[in-house]
Design a protein around this motif. Sequence first.
Motif, PDB file in Angstrom:
ATOM      1  N   ALA A   9       3.055  14.771   0.160  1.00  0.00           N
ATOM      2  CA  ALA A   9       3.746  15.051  -1.101  1.00  0.00           C
ATOM      3  C   ALA A   9       2.794  15.374  -2.247  1.00  0.00           C
ATOM      4  CB  ALA A   9       4.623  13.855  -1.488  1.00  0.00           C
ATOM      5  N   VAL A  10       1.517  15.632  -1.934  1.00  0.00           N
ATOM      6  CA  VAL A  10       0.511  15.871  -2.977  1.00  0.00           C
ATOM      7  C   VAL A  10      -0.256  17.147  -2.630  1.00  0.00           C
ATOM      8  CG1 VAL A  10      -1.445  14.916  -4.251  1.00  0.00           C
ATOM      9  CG2 VAL A  10       0.293  13.369  -3.313  1.00  0.00           C
ATOM     10  N   SER A  11      -0.283  18.082  -3.562  1.00  0.00           N
ATOM     11  CA  SER A  11      -1.020  19.334  -3.364  1.00  0.00           C
ATOM     12  C   SER A  11      -2.511  19.112  -3.626  1.00  0.00           C
ATOM     13  CB  SER A  11      -0.474  20.419  -4.293  1.00  0.00           C
ATOM     14  OG  SER A  11      -0.692  20.052  -5.654  1.00  0.00           O
ATOM     15  N   ALA A  59       8.094   2.243  -9.106  1.00  0.00           N
ATOM     16  CA  ALA A  59       8.284   3.686  -9.253  1.00  0.00           C
ATOM     17  C   ALA A  59       7.379   4.458  -8.302  1.00  0.00           C
ATOM     18  CB  ALA A  59       8.027   4.098 -10.699  1.00  0.00           C
ATOM     19  N   VAL A  60       6.099   4.087  -8.244  1.00  0.00           N
ATOM     20  CA  VAL A  60       5.141   4.796  -7.403  1.00  0.00           C
ATOM     21  C   VAL A  60       5.459   4.612  -5.922  1.00  0.00           C
ATOM     22  CG1 VAL A  60       2.691   4.979  -6.778  1.00  0.00           C
ATOM     23  CG2 VAL A  60       3.345   4.698  -9.167  1.00  0.00           C
ATOM     24  N   SER A  61       6.114   3.514  -5.568  1.00  0.00           N
ATOM     25  CA  SER A  61       6.522   3.340  -4.174  1.00  0.00           C
ATOM     26  C   SER A  61       7.646   4.301  -3.799  1.00  0.00           C
ATOM     27  CB  SER A  61       6.965   1.896  -3.925  1.00  0.00           C
ATOM     28  OG  SER A  61       8.199   1.616  -4.571  1.00  0.00           O
ATOM     29  N   SER A  62       8.259   4.946  -4.817  1.00  0.00           N
ATOM     30  CA  SER A  62       9.364   5.872  -4.574  1.00  0.00           C
ATOM     31  C   SER A  62       8.995   7.333  -4.761  1.00  0.00           C
ATOM     32  CB  SER A  62      10.533   5.542  -5.519  1.00  0.00           C
ATOM     33  OG  SER A  62      10.983   4.216  -5.317  1.00  0.00           O
ATOM     34  N   PHE A  80       0.841  -1.189   0.000  1.00  0.00           N
ATOM     35  CA  PHE A  80       0.000   0.000   0.000  1.00  0.00           C
ATOM     36  C   PHE A  80       0.878   1.241   0.000  1.00  0.00           C
ATOM     37  CE2 PHE A  80      -3.693   2.548   0.895  1.00  0.00           C
ATOM     38  CZ  PHE A  80      -3.229   3.582   1.704  1.00  0.00           C
ATOM     39  N   VAL A  81       0.549   2.191  -0.887  1.00  0.00           N
ATOM     40  CA  VAL A  81       1.252   3.471  -0.938  1.00  0.00           C
ATOM     41  C   VAL A  81       0.217   4.566  -1.153  1.00  0.00           C
ATOM     42  CG1 VAL A  81       2.828   4.924  -2.287  1.00  0.00           C
ATOM     43  CG2 VAL A  81       3.440   2.551  -1.807  1.00  0.00           C
ATOM     44  N   ASP A  82       0.344   5.668  -0.422  1.00  0.00           N
ATOM     45  CA  ASP A  82      -0.510   6.841  -0.633  1.00  0.00           C
ATOM     46  C   ASP A  82       0.321   8.078  -0.309  1.00  0.00           C
ATOM     47  OD1 ASP A  82      -2.352   8.902  -0.685  1.00  0.00           O
ATOM     48  OD2 ASP A  82      -3.937   7.759   0.314  1.00  0.00           O
ATOM     49  N   TRP A  83       0.806   8.762  -1.350  1.00  0.00           N
ATOM     50  CA  TRP A  83       1.692   9.905  -1.139  1.00  0.00           C
ATOM     51  C   TRP A  83       0.982  11.098  -0.526  1.00  0.00           C
ATOM     52  CZ3 TRP A  83       6.635   9.637  -0.675  1.00  0.00           C
ATOM     53  CH2 TRP A  83       7.338   8.613  -1.310  1.00  0.00           C
ATOM     54  N   VAL A 123      -0.545   8.628  -7.517  1.00  0.00           N
ATOM     55  CA  VAL A 123      -0.061   9.024  -6.190  1.00  0.00           C
ATOM     56  C   VAL A 123      -0.106   7.873  -5.193  1.00  0.00           C
ATOM     57  CG1 VAL A 123      -0.683  11.436  -6.523  1.00  0.00           C
ATOM     58  CG2 VAL A 123      -2.339   9.888  -5.470  1.00  0.00           C
ATOM     59  N   GLY A 124      -0.409   6.658  -5.665  1.00  0.00           N
ATOM     60  CA  GLY A 124      -0.427   5.524  -4.761  1.00  0.00           C
ATOM     61  C   GLY A 124      -1.045   4.300  -5.393  1.00  0.00           C
ATOM     62  N   TYR A 125      -1.178   3.267  -4.581  1.00  0.00           N
ATOM     63  CA  TYR A 125      -1.836   2.040  -5.006  1.00  0.00           C
ATOM     64  C   TYR A 125      -2.238   1.253  -3.772  1.00  0.00           C
ATOM     65  CZ  TYR A 125       2.826  -0.025  -4.206  1.00  0.00           C
ATOM     66  OH  TYR A 125       4.027  -0.416  -3.651  1.00  0.00           O
ATOM     67  N   GLY A 126      -3.087   0.252  -3.961  1.00  0.00           N
ATOM     68  CA  GLY A 126      -3.543  -0.558  -2.837  1.00  0.00           C
ATOM     69  C   GLY A 126      -4.511  -1.624  -3.296  1.00  0.00           C
ATOM     70  N   ARG A 127      -5.399  -2.010  -2.395  1.00  0.00           N
ATOM     71  CA  ARG A 127      -6.377  -3.069  -2.685  1.00  0.00           C
ATOM     72  C   ARG A 127      -7.673  -2.729  -1.967  1.00  0.00           C
ATOM     73  NH1 ARG A 127      -6.213  -8.147  -4.787  1.00  0.00           N
ATOM     74  NH2 ARG A 127      -7.664  -9.710  -4.012  1.00  0.00           N
ATOM     75  N   GLU A 128      -8.800  -2.896  -2.660  1.00  0.00           N
ATOM     76  CA  GLU A 128     -10.109  -2.583  -2.103  1.00  0.00           C
ATOM     77  C   GLU A 128     -11.133  -3.583  -2.610  1.00  0.00           C
ATOM     78  OE1 GLU A 128     -11.642   1.634  -1.754  1.00  0.00           O
ATOM     79  OE2 GLU A 128     -12.938   0.912  -3.389  1.00  0.00           O
TER      80      GLU A 128
END
Length: 358
Positions: free
Chosen positions: A135-137, A245-248, A127-130, A285-290
């Motif tokens: 880091a997200v305007s 890439a998105v994890s970074s 899971f990533v959510d910037w 800006v991220g990824y995950g599971r739902e």
Amino acid sequence: MLLVFTIYHCCVTGLSVKSIGGQKRKLRSEKEIKWLFAEWQVKYDKSYDTSMEESRRIKIFKDNLRYITEHNRPENNHSFTLGLNQFADLTTEEFASIYLNSHLNVEPSSHASDRYMPKEGEQLPNFVDWRRAGAVSPVEYQGNCGSCWAFSAVGAIEGINQIVTGNLMTLSKQNLVDCERLSNGCFGGRTSSAFQYVQKSGIDTESHYPYQGVRQPCNPIKESVVYIDNYEVIRSRNEISLQKAVSSQPISVSIKSNSTDFIFHKKGVFSGRCGQKLDHGVLVVGYGREDGKDYWLIKNSWSTFWSENGYGKIERNINAPFGKCGIAMNPSYPVIDKPYRLYGQSSKTIQKMPLAGA
């Protein structure tokens, strides 16, 4: 006209319609539809010059409303729902001519990089959510201007600048629309050209160079507060590399977005129709599971009325070479090796100097 009649054919003035399954379903009356349209006009501040134009827009609105209502029926078992938004009086053709970008192509291979090539046995975060990392305007609205390329590029620059410096600065999309001359302002552009411009000339803040939604002469007193050192394109163009890439950092991508399903996406993991070619720039800006589905989290530039406050979830890890809606076909990102302290008051006098000890 939007793809309404692929579901069923009827006259909206009737009281019921026979569906494909043979059951009769009650339709909204003309009076109810006109009331909904009037309410929608107030919410989105919509008005028309003539009664003829208003009648045409009501008809398009009815078609879109009918499509949304049919899609959202529980028995259709979709993973996402649709909803009315500010685009409900437009056909897909009109929408594309105003908001989408015919200039988006696969970025030049000269900037292709293996920086985010996955290594055997490498474990990536689930899971990533910037947004949570600051880091997200905030989400903004590109208006009647095909400037999605600028919003996507600026979002990626804001993200990597915050990651490197710890400071989130909301940067100027208008600076790119006006001054980046390899692109066509409100008539489309490329994130690669935007990155090249910021690498050479820097970029101003949103507060000093605010968004107007039309192309204007480049402001001679702009202040360049952020530079990048380079930009790169993910060479392998697959979802695993994009995940790394998105994890970074937040990543600029192009997608296929010209479909009724995507335009009116409201909630849930999008798994519907996408369109036939890359036509819109967004920021991952991220990824995950739902609910059992992997997803990409994208930041759009269609205001907070689109999807979930301007952010949408697109199905991830599907059986397609470039991912859902081509999301892994054209990913690129800016590179900042070290932060800079800037000296000078205008783009003509700026010097970029490394911070002491950086």
